[in-house]
Design an enzyme around this catalytic site. Structure first.
Site, PDB file in Angstrom:
ATOM      1  N   LYS A   1       0.660  17.194 -14.286  1.00 28.44           N
ATOM      2  CA  LYS A   1       0.147  18.510 -14.700  1.00 28.44           C
ATOM      3  C   LYS A   1       0.716  18.833 -16.098  1.00 28.44           C
ATOM      4  CE  LYS A   1       0.450  21.021 -10.323  1.00 28.44           C
ATOM      5  NZ  LYS A   1       0.715  21.944  -9.481  1.00 28.44           N
ATOM      6  N   GLU A   2      -0.316  19.266 -16.934  1.00 31.00           N
ATOM      7  CA  GLU A   2       0.351  19.604 -18.341  1.00 31.00           C
ATOM      8  C   GLU A   2      -0.098  20.911 -18.625  1.00 31.00           C
ATOM      9  OE1 GLU A   2      -1.496  16.692 -21.058  1.00 31.00           O
ATOM     10  OE2 GLU A   2      -3.472  17.962 -21.266  1.00 31.00           O
TER      11      GLU A   2
ATOM     12  N   LYS B   1      -3.368  21.823 -31.426  1.00 33.37           N
ATOM     13  CA  LYS B   1      -3.046  22.085 -30.248  1.00 33.37           C
ATOM     14  C   LYS B   1      -1.912  21.160 -29.562  1.00 33.37           C
ATOM     15  CE  LYS B   1      -5.967  21.990 -25.768  1.00 33.37           C
ATOM     16  NZ  LYS B   1      -7.494  21.781 -25.381  1.00 33.37           N
TER      17      LYS B   1
END
Length: 159
Positions: A70-71, A83
């Site tokens: 998960k990020e 970003k």
């Protein structure tokens, strides 16, 4: 130990067009669509693509290395076209990384030329030198090439 790896890709497309993809969830959607051998599945856990969004990234079965993680979209700077996404859970951390951040910078070079700078910043405990080789910009390099090609094809089709 701290480290980073960087890749720069010259793109003959406008920075604004690249940022429409890189600065949003469209980036992972396109990588999944155009490079299924790199990215098997992406699920939005929470958020709408802005800062605070969490995505679950799954790699193709049989892929050497991490299978999923998960990020968190930690930074989205629309003015400077930067970003950052930080891994918060999953195989990359289980491998031994204590920090793993991907940064994209879209640099305008001219009206129809840009630079995509993809950087991976990482940390791991001393004595885990094998993790140095596990940190890679290779998937980001492939993404930069395919997204540049995609934008050029979309522009040609529109004209």
């Amino acid at each position: 130990m701290k480290g980073s790896k960087c890749h720069e890709h010259e793109a003959d497309v406008p920075a604004a067009e690249l940022w429409k993809i890189y600065g949003t969830l469209r980036f992972v959607e396109l990588v999944h669509e155009l490079l299924p051998q790199v990215l098997h599945k992406v699920d939005v856990v929470k958020g709408d693509g802005t800062v605070g969004t969490v995505i679950q990234v799954t790699f193709p079965p049989g892929n050497p290395g991490p299978q999923s993680y998960k990020e968190l979209f930690a930074k989205i700077d629309n003015e400077n076209r930067v970003k950052e996404a930080a891994v918060i859970e999953g195989d990359i951390l289980a491998m031994g990384f204590t920090k793993y951040v991907t940064r994209f910078e879209i640099v305008e070079k001219g009206p129809s030329s840009s630079l995509i700078r993809s950087t991976v910043e990482y940390e791991f405990d001393d004595g885990r030198d094998e993790l140095e080789a596990a940190a890679s910009t290779a998937p980001l390099e492939a993404a930069a090439e395919i997204i540049t090609k995609y934008i050029k094809e979309q522009t040609a089709t529109a004209n």
